[in-house]
Design a protein around this motif. Structure first.
Motif, PDB file in Angstrom:
ATOM      1  N   LYS A  13      -8.815  20.178  -8.181  1.00 19.95           N
ATOM      2  CA  LYS A  13      -8.431  21.185  -8.506  1.00 19.95           C
ATOM      3  C   LYS A  13      -8.105  21.910  -9.263  1.00 19.95           C
ATOM      4  N   ARG A  14      -7.335  20.959 -10.219  1.00 13.35           N
ATOM      5  CA  ARG A  14      -6.395  21.063 -10.861  1.00 13.35           C
ATOM      6  C   ARG A  14      -6.498  19.794 -12.107  1.00 13.35           C
ATOM      7  N   ASP A  15      -7.043  18.879 -12.025  1.00 16.04           N
ATOM      8  CA  ASP A  15      -7.306  17.875 -12.530  1.00 16.04           C
ATOM      9  C   ASP A  15      -6.463  16.950 -12.618  1.00 16.04           C
ATOM     10  N   GLU A  16      -5.236  16.894 -11.461  1.00 15.35           N
ATOM     11  CA  GLU A  16      -4.137  16.621 -11.288  1.00 15.35           C
ATOM     12  C   GLU A  16      -4.497  14.808 -10.744  1.00 15.35           C
ATOM     13  N   VAL A  17      -3.058  13.600 -11.616  1.00 18.29           N
ATOM     14  CA  VAL A  17      -3.275  12.675 -10.453  1.00 18.29           C
ATOM     15  C   VAL A  17      -1.717  12.690  -9.995  1.00 18.29           C
ATOM     16  N   VAL A  18      -1.431  12.079  -8.935  1.00 13.26           N
ATOM     17  CA  VAL A  18       0.365  12.029  -8.260  1.00 13.26           C
ATOM     18  C   VAL A  18       0.246  10.723  -8.297  1.00 13.26           C
ATOM     19  N   LEU A  19       1.444  10.236  -9.206  1.00 18.84           N
ATOM     20  CA  LEU A  19       2.192   9.386  -9.319  1.00 18.84           C
ATOM     21  C   LEU A  19       3.264   8.798  -8.910  1.00 18.84           C
ATOM     22  N   ILE A  20       3.932   7.562  -9.031  1.00 13.32           N
ATOM     23  CA  ILE A  20       5.008   7.455  -7.779  1.00 13.32           C
ATOM     24  C   ILE A  20       6.268   5.812  -9.053  1.00 13.32           C
ATOM     25  N   GLU A  21       7.312   6.328  -9.105  1.00 15.96           N
ATOM     26  CA  GLU A  21       7.668   5.590  -9.716  1.00 15.96           C
ATOM     27  C   GLU A  21       9.355   4.550  -8.653  1.00 15.96           C
ATOM     28  N   GLN A  22       8.868   3.564  -8.581  1.00 16.13           N
ATOM     29  CA  GLN A  22      10.480   2.928  -8.283  1.00 16.13           C
ATOM     30  C   GLN A  22      10.220   1.313  -8.388  1.00 16.13           C
ATOM     31  N   PHE A  23      11.208   0.594  -8.453  1.00 16.89           N
ATOM     32  CA  PHE A  23      12.162   0.132  -8.493  1.00 16.89           C
ATOM     33  C   PHE A  23      11.383  -1.409  -8.137  1.00 16.89           C
ATOM     34  N   ARG A  24      10.648  -2.229  -8.865  1.00 17.19           N
ATOM     35  CA  ARG A  24      10.362  -4.354  -8.543  1.00 17.19           C
ATOM     36  C   ARG A  24      10.741  -4.685  -9.012  1.00 17.19           C
ATOM     37  N   ALA A  25      11.882  -6.131  -8.625  1.00 14.65           N
ATOM     38  CA  ALA A  25      12.227  -6.611  -8.785  1.00 14.65           C
ATOM     39  C   ALA A  25      11.413  -7.743  -9.418  1.00 14.65           C
ATOM     40  N   SER A  26      10.097  -8.016  -9.016  1.00 18.05           N
ATOM     41  CA  SER A  26       8.711  -8.883 -10.201  1.00 18.05           C
ATOM     42  C   SER A  26       8.755  -8.623 -11.115  1.00 18.05           C
ATOM     43  N   ALA A  27       9.720  -7.204 -11.854  1.00 17.96           N
ATOM     44  CA  ALA A  27       8.788  -6.777 -13.442  1.00 17.96           C
ATOM     45  C   ALA A  27      10.322  -7.179 -13.885  1.00 17.96           C
ATOM     46  N   LEU A  28      11.347  -6.855 -12.743  1.00 21.60           N
ATOM     47  CA  LEU A  28      12.694  -7.316 -13.938  1.00 21.60           C
ATOM     48  C   LEU A  28      13.231  -8.829 -14.222  1.00 21.60           C
TER      49      LEU A  28
ATOM     50  N   ASN B 246       9.811 -10.818 -15.100  1.00 20.46           N
ATOM     51  CA  ASN B 246      10.109 -11.512 -16.552  1.00 20.46           C
ATOM     52  C   ASN B 246      10.110 -10.528 -17.273  1.00 20.46           C
ATOM     53  N   GLY B 247      11.154  -9.838 -17.713  1.00 21.76           N
ATOM     54  CA  GLY B 247      12.192  -9.179 -18.625  1.00 21.76           C
ATOM     55  C   GLY B 247      11.116  -7.714 -18.421  1.00 21.76           C
ATOM     56  N   ASP B 248      10.049  -7.246 -18.040  1.00 24.58           N
ATOM     57  CA  ASP B 248       9.590  -5.972 -18.423  1.00 24.58           C
ATOM     58  C   ASP B 248      10.672  -5.155 -17.287  1.00 24.58           C
ATOM     59  N   ARG B 249      10.131  -3.529 -18.223  1.00 24.55           N
ATOM     60  CA  ARG B 249      10.738  -2.516 -17.033  1.00 24.55           C
ATOM     61  C   ARG B 249      10.078  -2.422 -16.016  1.00 24.55           C
ATOM     62  N   ALA B 250      11.563  -2.802 -14.775  1.00 30.10           N
ATOM     63  CA  ALA B 250      11.492  -2.664 -13.812  1.00 30.10           C
ATOM     64  C   ALA B 250      11.434  -1.264 -12.692  1.00 30.10           C
ATOM     65  N   TRP B 251      11.435  -0.440 -13.454  1.00 28.44           N
ATOM     66  CA  TRP B 251      10.540   0.953 -12.441  1.00 28.44           C
ATOM     67  C   TRP B 251       9.706   0.808 -13.278  1.00 28.44           C
ATOM     68  N   MET B 252       8.552   0.572 -12.198  1.00 26.77           N
ATOM     69  CA  MET B 252       7.003   1.112 -11.831  1.00 26.77           C
ATOM     70  C   MET B 252       6.370   2.001 -11.781  1.00 26.77           C
ATOM     71  N   VAL B 253       5.888   2.705 -12.838  1.00 27.02           N
ATOM     72  CA  VAL B 253       5.000   3.733 -11.899  1.00 27.02           C
ATOM     73  C   VAL B 253       3.272   3.140 -11.479  1.00 27.02           C
ATOM     74  N   GLU B 254       3.044   4.065  -9.898  1.00 25.35           N
ATOM     75  CA  GLU B 254       2.126   3.806  -9.346  1.00 25.35           C
ATOM     76  C   GLU B 254       1.622   3.608  -8.237  1.00 25.35           C
ATOM     77  N   PHE B 255       0.566   3.931  -7.602  1.00 19.69           N
ATOM     78  CA  PHE B 255      -0.533   4.872  -6.957  1.00 19.69           C
ATOM     79  C   PHE B 255       0.705   4.540  -5.014  1.00 19.69           C
ATOM     80  N   VAL B 256       0.851   5.145  -4.289  1.00 15.35           N
ATOM     81  CA  VAL B 256       1.660   5.563  -2.959  1.00 15.35           C
ATOM     82  C   VAL B 256       0.920   4.501  -2.147  1.00 15.35           C
ATOM     83  N   ALA B 257       2.021   2.896  -1.597  1.00  8.51           N
ATOM     84  CA  ALA B 257       1.026   2.519  -0.668  1.00  8.51           C
ATOM     85  C   ALA B 257       1.958   1.938   0.457  1.00  8.51           C
ATOM     86  N   GLY B 258       1.563   0.997   1.102  1.00 10.46           N
ATOM     87  CA  GLY B 258       2.124   0.087   2.469  1.00 10.46           C
ATOM     88  C   GLY B 258       0.942  -0.880   2.892  1.00 10.46           C
ATOM     89  N   LEU B 259       1.399  -1.190   3.938  1.00 11.13           N
ATOM     90  CA  LEU B 259       0.978  -2.871   4.590  1.00 11.13           C
ATOM     91  C   LEU B 259       0.477  -2.458   5.538  1.00 11.13           C
TER      92      LEU B 259
END
Length: 215
Positions: A65-80, A82-95
């Motif tokens: 209706k609003r044409d909006e995407v909901v995103l989340i941001e959280q810490f990811r050690a794998s990016a750290l 590699n020296g990349d930004r460790a707070w990663m913008v993602e979608f909701v996820a779980g195992l």
């Protein structure tokens, strides 16, 4: 792994040995095997390490209706690492745990990580391997219609060390964020491109008489 690793395969697989080399948050096995070759015959014996991990569910929350995407941001050690930004913008996820359906996991994780409830049935987008070169994990990507006006705040489970910021962006801004490398992960890449192809149809479905999306 199947008792007969050749079952369902286009070529024979000879599994000579499978040995557990690490058991922790991740599980790593070392495989010694041979496999059939495109030109006939079998390969030489080789060693391959495989990270065994449960399948994951990724949810693309979108407000048609609003044409909006909901995103989340959280810490990811794998990016750290590699020296990349460790707070990663993602979608909701779980195992996926034993006995759970992907759809149930998607609904649960959507609430836990964003505080949102889907406004209709989750829709399967695709299932793909995360990193087939060494990991068994697949992720099942689903689209969930949501009310983006309710997106915001900090979410996640403390005992899982989750500290998740939730925010929404107009699709054009979310696409631009991804395009300039602001969300460098496979699920967002696939989800944003899928949404670029299907969002007009999703918006049309939302406008049908009962106000809910239809398959």
């Amino acid at each position: 792994m199947r008792k007969n690793p050749s079952e369902g395969q286009p070529f024979p697989v000879d599994l000579i040995e499978q040995r557990a080399t690490f058991r922790g948050h991740l599980k790593i096995d070392e495989l010694h095997l041979r496999h059939g070759l495109f030109n006939g015959g079998m390969s030489e014996q080789m060693s391959r390490e495989v990270v065994w991990r449960r399948d994951a569910v990724v949810v693309l929350p979108y407000d048609p209706k609003r044409d909006e995407v909901v995103l989340i941001e959280q810490f990811r050690a794998s990016a750290l690492f590699n020296g990349d930004r460790a707070w990663m913008v993602e979608f909701v996820a779980g195992l996926i745990e034993d006995g759970e359906t992907p759809e149930a996991v998607g609904v649960r994780e959507l609430m836990e990580e964003s505080g949102l409830e889907p406004l209709g049935a989750l829709r399967h987008v695709t299932t793909t391997y995360s990193t087939p070169g060494f990991a068994s994990e697949r992720f099942h990507l689903y689209y969930a219609p949501v009310d983006a006006t309710k997106a915001g705040g900090i979410h996640g489970l403390v005992h899982e060390h989750e500290d998740i910021r939730v925010f929404s962006l107009p699709f054009a801004e979310a696409y631009a964020l991804w395009q300039r490398g602001g969300a460098p992960n496979t699920p967002v890449s696939i989800g944003i491109l899928w949404l670029a192809l299907h969002r007009e149809k999703l918006q049309q479905e939302w406008g049908e008489p009962d106000g809910l999306p239809h398959r």
